[in-house]
Structures are given as C-alpha cells and as structure tokens.
Design an enzyme around this catalytic site. Structure first.
Site, PDB file in Angstrom:
ATOM      1  N   ARG A  62      -5.133 -28.878  -0.445  1.00 18.30           N
ATOM      2  CA  ARG A  62      -5.395 -27.387  -0.581  1.00 18.30           C
ATOM      3  C   ARG A  62      -6.504 -27.225  -1.264  1.00 18.30           C
ATOM      4  O   ARG A  62      -7.311 -26.265  -1.062  1.00 18.30           O
ATOM      5  CB  ARG A  62      -4.096 -27.135  -1.451  1.00 18.30           C
ATOM      6  CG  ARG A  62      -2.995 -26.241  -0.581  1.00 18.30           C
ATOM      7  CD  ARG A  62      -1.893 -25.889  -1.463  1.00 18.30           C
ATOM      8  NE  ARG A  62      -1.182 -26.965  -2.073  1.00 18.30           N
ATOM      9  CZ  ARG A  62       0.220 -26.878  -2.260  1.00 18.30           C
ATOM     10  NH1 ARG A  62       0.862 -26.121  -1.626  1.00 18.30           N
ATOM     11  NH2 ARG A  62       0.647 -28.236  -2.978  1.00 18.30           N
ATOM     12  N   LYS A 171       8.821 -40.338   1.503  1.00 19.27           N
ATOM     13  CA  LYS A 171      10.192 -39.909   0.938  1.00 19.27           C
ATOM     14  C   LYS A 171       9.743 -38.729  -0.061  1.00 19.27           C
ATOM     15  O   LYS A 171       8.625 -38.549  -0.463  1.00 19.27           O
ATOM     16  CB  LYS A 171      10.924 -41.094   0.175  1.00 19.27           C
ATOM     17  CG  LYS A 171       9.855 -41.529  -0.817  1.00 19.27           C
ATOM     18  CD  LYS A 171      10.523 -42.694  -1.575  1.00 19.27           C
ATOM     19  CE  LYS A 171      11.371 -42.209  -2.710  1.00 19.27           C
ATOM     20  NZ  LYS A 171      11.634 -43.005  -4.100  1.00 19.27           N
ATOM     21  N   ASP A 200      10.171 -46.184   4.519  1.00 15.76           N
ATOM     22  CA  ASP A 200      10.660 -46.777   3.029  1.00 15.76           C
ATOM     23  C   ASP A 200       9.878 -48.034   2.889  1.00 15.76           C
ATOM     24  O   ASP A 200       9.880 -49.119   3.470  1.00 15.76           O
ATOM     25  CB  ASP A 200      12.099 -47.115   3.440  1.00 15.76           C
ATOM     26  CG  ASP A 200      12.653 -47.578   2.316  1.00 15.76           C
ATOM     27  OD1 ASP A 200      12.051 -48.457   1.569  1.00 15.76           O
ATOM     28  OD2 ASP A 200      14.001 -47.432   2.004  1.00 15.76           O
ATOM     29  N   HIS A 201       9.110 -47.805   1.729  1.00 15.99           N
ATOM     30  CA  HIS A 201       7.827 -48.980   1.768  1.00 15.99           C
ATOM     31  C   HIS A 201       8.541 -50.082   1.476  1.00 15.99           C
ATOM     32  O   HIS A 201       8.052 -51.283   1.758  1.00 15.99           O
ATOM     33  CB  HIS A 201       6.929 -48.552   0.605  1.00 15.99           C
ATOM     34  CG  HIS A 201       7.322 -48.730  -0.857  1.00 15.99           C
ATOM     35  ND1 HIS A 201       8.052 -47.937  -1.263  1.00 15.99           N
ATOM     36  CD2 HIS A 201       7.132 -49.644  -1.533  1.00 15.99           C
ATOM     37  CE1 HIS A 201       8.435 -48.361  -2.497  1.00 15.99           C
ATOM     38  NE2 HIS A 201       7.860 -49.390  -2.723  1.00 15.99           N
ATOM     39  N   GLU A 239      13.470 -51.963 -12.731  1.00 14.94           N
ATOM     40  CA  GLU A 239      12.066 -51.992 -13.005  1.00 14.94           C
ATOM     41  C   GLU A 239      11.958 -51.922 -14.677  1.00 14.94           C
ATOM     42  O   GLU A 239      12.928 -51.559 -15.221  1.00 14.94           O
ATOM     43  CB  GLU A 239      11.544 -50.456 -12.465  1.00 14.94           C
ATOM     44  CG  GLU A 239      11.618 -50.392 -11.025  1.00 14.94           C
ATOM     45  CD  GLU A 239      11.222 -48.837 -10.717  1.00 14.94           C
ATOM     46  OE1 GLU A 239      10.005 -48.984 -10.233  1.00 14.94           O
ATOM     47  OE2 GLU A 239      11.996 -47.744 -10.651  1.00 14.94           O
ATOM     48  N   HIS A 263      15.873 -47.748  -0.642  1.00 18.94           N
ATOM     49  CA  HIS A 263      15.296 -48.977  -0.801  1.00 18.94           C
ATOM     50  C   HIS A 263      16.581 -50.056  -0.815  1.00 18.94           C
ATOM     51  O   HIS A 263      16.654 -50.975  -0.170  1.00 18.94           O
ATOM     52  CB  HIS A 263      14.474 -49.170  -2.058  1.00 18.94           C
ATOM     53  CG  HIS A 263      13.251 -48.172  -1.956  1.00 18.94           C
ATOM     54  ND1 HIS A 263      12.505 -47.650  -1.117  1.00 18.94           N
ATOM     55  CD2 HIS A 263      12.739 -47.703  -3.382  1.00 18.94           C
ATOM     56  CE1 HIS A 263      11.704 -46.971  -1.557  1.00 18.94           C
ATOM     57  NE2 HIS A 263      11.758 -46.880  -2.813  1.00 18.94           N
TER      58      HIS A 263
HETATM   59  C1  BG6 Z   1       9.572 -45.509  -5.208  1.00 18.06           C
HETATM   60  C2  BG6 Z   1      10.220 -44.637  -6.488  1.00 18.06           C
HETATM   61  O1  BG6 Z   1       9.857 -45.173  -4.196  1.00 18.06           O
HETATM   62  O2  BG6 Z   1       9.522 -46.870  -5.747  1.00 18.06           O
HETATM   63  C3  BG6 Z   1       9.493 -45.206  -7.965  1.00 18.06           C
HETATM   64  O3  BG6 Z   1       9.897 -43.317  -6.060  1.00 18.06           O
HETATM   65  C4  BG6 Z   1       9.652 -46.683  -7.992  1.00 18.06           C
HETATM   66  O4  BG6 Z   1      10.230 -44.328  -8.779  1.00 18.06           O
HETATM   67  C5  BG6 Z   1       9.091 -47.380  -6.756  1.00 18.06           C
HETATM   68  O5  BG6 Z   1       9.067 -46.884  -8.998  1.00 18.06           O
HETATM   69  C6  BG6 Z   1       9.294 -48.745  -6.816  1.00 18.06           C
HETATM   70  O6  BG6 Z   1       8.531 -49.347  -5.887  1.00 18.06           O
HETATM   71  P1  BG6 Z   1       8.063 -50.931  -6.078  1.00 18.06           P
HETATM   72  O7  BG6 Z   1       7.398 -51.282  -4.740  1.00 18.06           O
HETATM   73  O8  BG6 Z   1       6.970 -50.961  -7.378  1.00 18.06           O
HETATM   74  O9  BG6 Z   1       9.283 -51.641  -6.488  1.00 18.06           O
END
Ligand code: BG6
Length: 513
Positions: A62, A171, A200-201, A239, A263
C-alpha cells in the site's frame, strides 16, 4: 561462487528442478515476513543458481516506495536475515530484477496496472512468464486480493500450461472451520486447486522432510510403527520467545490457532499417516487427510478432558526475570488467550487404536525445541535388576526437528562391571555433524517448489478444513469459558500442571527434551 559454500545436495538438484521463467509478486512487500524470510529465501535460491534465468521480483504494497529504496530495503534484509552473507555478485544480478509497485488491495485498477507491468516484462524479454503471487498480508485483505487477481485476469494466465499462474497463501488460513471454508471458496472460485499453495512453513523444514525419508526409506521402522509396539507419541513445539511485539495478532489467535491447528497437526499427520503410493502431492495429501479424519473428536467436558490451556506467568528465561503474558504490551488485562495448549488425541484406525498422541505448544517455555518422540512399549518383564529396583527406560525414538536437528534413540545398556546393572544410553545422529550446518531454510524449499508447481509440501483445502474441524469445538468451548479454567505456568518452565494431568491418567509423563 565459492564451491565449498554450496550445499552438496543442491548440485544435482538444479539440473532436475528448473522453474519456468517467473515473476514473483509479493503482496505485503513491506511486511516483516517479506524481510525476514521471503527476500532472504529468494536471494539464497539465486545464490544456489536455482532461480530461472528470466526471473523478476515485484514487491506490491500500500505504501509508495521508490524502486531504489525497495532494493535498499531488500539488500538490508539479506544482510540481516540471510543464512549466507550478501554476495555482491549475486545481488548485482538480482537487484535490477527487483521492483516495487504500490496500490490498494481492493483497487482493481492497481491489479490491471500490475498485469500491464508483467506484460511489458514479457515483451522486453520476449518470453511468457509464469506469475507466482505470494499473499503475505494480514488476513483481512486476503479476500480482496484473490478477487482482484481473478477480475484482472492475472489468476488465469496460461491456465493449464506448465507456467500457469500460481498463488501461495500465508497463514492464518481462517480462524475456525467456517472462515477456512469461506476462504477456500473464495480461492477456488478464482483459482483451480492445483494453482493454490497453502503454506505451512514447518513442511519446508529439512528435518520434517527427513521424517518422511526416515519412515519410508528405511525398512526397520514399518513393522514396529503401530499399536503393537508403540505405547504413545509426544509432539512438542516449544518456544522460548514470548509474544514480543505481536500481541495485536496473538490476542486474536492463541497457541491452538497459531501452532497446534497447523504446524503440530502436520507433524502428527506425517508421523501417523500410511505410506503414500508415491511422493506426488495428491498421494501424500490423501494419506494425511485420511489420518486426520481418523482422529476422534476431543472430549471437552467431565473431570478428564482431552486438553489443557494456560498463559505464561512471571518467571526466568536465560537467567533473566521476565513478566507474564497479562503484563505484555497490548494484551488485555483479562485476556482469555492461551499461550500454551496441549491435546490428547486418539486415532481411530487399525494402526493407532489405543495409542495416545499428545501434542503441546507454548511460548516462554524452558527451551526452544520441537520434537516428535515415539515411546515404545516396555519389554514383557524386567530380567535385569527389577529385584534391585532398576527401572528400564522406555525405548524412545526422538526426531529433533529444531534446533540441534537430529535423531536419537534411547536404549537400555549394561553398565560395564562385575554385576548386571543397566543404564539408558542414547544413540545420536546430528545433521550438523554429518551434513554441515548451513542447510536451506524452509522458505527456500517452499518458494522453489511453488515455482515448479509441486504441491507436495503444501496443504490441500480439505486438509486444512479437517484440521479446523477438530479444533473448532474446543475454540468455541474456550470462547464460552473466557478465563474460567485458564491455568498459568512459570515463564521458563515446561508448561502447566494441567498438561501433566493430561498424561497422568495413562501413567505417562512429558519428556523434558
Ligand atoms: C509461526 C507462528 O507460524 O511459527 C509464530 O505464528 C511462531 O508464533 C513461529 O513463533 C515458529 O516458527 P519456527 O520456525 O521459529 O519454529
């Protein structure tokens, strides 16, 4: 390019996995994800020679940003976030192919303008270009972007050809079943399913892909991968970071939506699914959907429900005192958002009947660690030392997804000496030791796969809906309860007591990985 800095795995790859000439358009180009992950991923693909010769990147957002400034921002993002140092040579090739366009996401004219820009690029290069749209914006503009991609004709460029338009969508894919269904409908009105890449990474992580290789390229696991040998499975995505500056998003989300629904459920699906007939996208996703369908609805009421939820309280992380969730910036004083969630799931099929799958994820926990731990049954009787009080450890196979990526197996061994005493020992495989530590980031693999049109590591529409179908009754239950029943756990701990209770009924305890 220094030969030794290239990952050996990639040498063969580039020959077989070439993408057609492509223009990637990133919507949300000035956002955090673009800087932290997308630009560095594209740069590293360039470094490895995996971008097509005719490659262009258009940032769309934007805010008006001149091309030169966008290039400076991109260069800064590579310097700060790329796993490899900025190579002037690689950047010199990529920079002139990087441009920026501003426009409103609900402004059809801006999309028509974008279509014109792409046509001009084609004219200049004398080639048809595949367009890969990357929607990396807040979810409230997903729908207008999709609609305008349809209305401007951008979505249907070269439809049915190998270089047809494709779209990656970030997402959150909905916030419950109804919104995920609505988003699927919007997407599939404009795009065919094989043009859509729901990201979904976690699926792009090396170790997550290795889980498939371990399961299906080795013959020793299959005979024991079932209820006859496996006692239970624990999936942990812990985390150490808290909510940081993302409370605006996180307050509307929480651990179940943010981590478990996507995830953690994906890790479960890959662990529990049947062997696919091949590794193509449809076969893989058919099996994942099948196992997700076999998961029983969660027990929400009664003295022993299938879930636990909690918020982090004050505590200590890395030796420093930190404060609780309710004192974080932009968090409501009476927030009902969970920062930790755990589930006990039963999979009702022949392979898994009676094997509990425990899932947990939380912020501000003791360590950053993601792992899948397979706990095997105890041998029938303890011939060694039960009389002298020695307990045998459960054989445990742990896939360490991150950090310290690897695979370990806990076995019982004899302690050398003149009597028979046992001790649990660990067999360890570490990625870094065998392969070196500079492996590709998840987004590199996923952007490349989407450019090639390979959806194996992306989520199909029915898959995301099935996962939401499981989580939505619990989300509704919590919404009704507000803060009632919300537990707390000390920041820097392994989670709340309620999560221990979830396992205790079956005589199980959480690992502290
Ligand atoms: C994301 C979440 O999808 O994944 C975050 O929105 C999270 O809250 C993150 O911190 C964790 O990803 P990774 O690859 O650091 O484990």
């Amino acid at each position: 390019m220094a030969e030794e800095t290239r990952h050996p795995f990639l040498h063969g790859l580039s020959k077989h996995r070439g993408s057609p000439p492509t223009v990637i358009v990133i919507f949300g180009a000035s956002g955090d994800l673009t800087a932290r992950k997308l630009i560095p991923a594209i740069y590293n693909l360039g470094f490895d020679g995996l971008l097509p010769t005719d490659f262009h990147l258009i940032g769309f957002g934007r805010k008006p940003i001149p091309n030169a400034k966008f290039r400076k921002i991109a260069e800064g993002a590579i310097e700060e976030f790329s796993r490899r140092k900025l190579s002037k040579e690689v950047w010199a090739r990529l920079a002139p192919r990087t441009t920026y366009m501003d426009g409103g996401y609900d402004d059809k004219k801006a999309f028509v303008e974008l279509a014109k820009t792409i046509k001009e690029l084609e004219k200049k290069t004398g080639q048809e270009l595949q367009t890969l749209f990357y929607i990396s914006t807040p979810p409230n503009v997903f729908a207008p972007i999709i609609k305008n991609l349809g209305a401007s004709g951008l979505a249907s460029r070269y439809l049915g050809k190998p270089h047809q338009s494709r779209v990656i969508i970030e997402k959150p894919f909905g916030r419950d079943l109804a919104t995920a269904q609505a988003l699927n409908k919007e997407l599939t009105t404009v795009f065919a399913e094989d043009q859509v890449f729901r990201i979904d990474h976690y699926l792009g992580k090396e170790t997550v892909q290795d889980l498939l290789v371990q399961r299906f390229a080795n013959s020793i696991f299959e005979p024991i991968w079932n209820r006859n040998f496996i006692d239970h499975v624990q999936i942990t995505v812990a985390e150490q970071v808290g909510v940081e500056s993302r409370a605006g998003y996180y307050e509307q989300s929480g651990a179940l939506r943010d981590m478990i629904q996507n995830h953690t459920m994906q890790l479960l699906a890959l662990t529990a699914m049947e062997p696919p007939v091949s590794m193509d996208a449809e076969s893989m996703r058919d099996e994942k959907v099948k196992v997700l369908k076999a998961i029983q609805p969660l027990k929400l009421d009664g003295p022993d429900p299938d879930f636990a939820r909690a918020q982090y309280g004050d505590g200590v992380i890395d030796g420093k005192p930190v404060h609780g969730y309710l004192n974080e910036k932009d968090v409501a004083p009476q927030s009902g958002t969970e920062t930790f969630a755990a589930l006990r799931l039963s999979i009702n099929n022949w392979r898994w009947q009676g094997v509990p799958f425990y899932l947990r994820s939380g912020k501000h926990m003791a360590r950053r660690v993601s792992e899948i731990a397979i706990r095997f049954k105890q041998p029938p009787g303890n011939l060694f030392g039960a009389s002298s009080g020695f307990q045998l450890a459960s054989n445990t196979l742990a896939f360490q997804i991150q950090p310290d990526e690897g695979l370990s197996l806990i076995l019982n061994a004899k302690i050398p000496g003149l009597e028979t005493r046992t001790q649990p020992v660990k067999m360890n495989f570490k990625y870094a030791t065998t392969f070196g530590s500079n492996t590709p980031e998840a987004y590199e693999r996923l952007v490349l796969d989407a450019m090639i049109g390979d959806g194996t590591l992306f989520i199909r529409g029915d898959e995301t809906e099935r996962s939401w179908q499981l989580c939505t009754p619990l989300l509704e239950h919590w919404a009704k309860q507000g803060r009632e029943g919300m537990d707390t756990y000390a920041s820097g701990s392994w989670g709340p007591k309620a999560a221990d209770k979830l396992l205790a009924g079956n005589g199980h305890t959480w690992r502290e990985p």
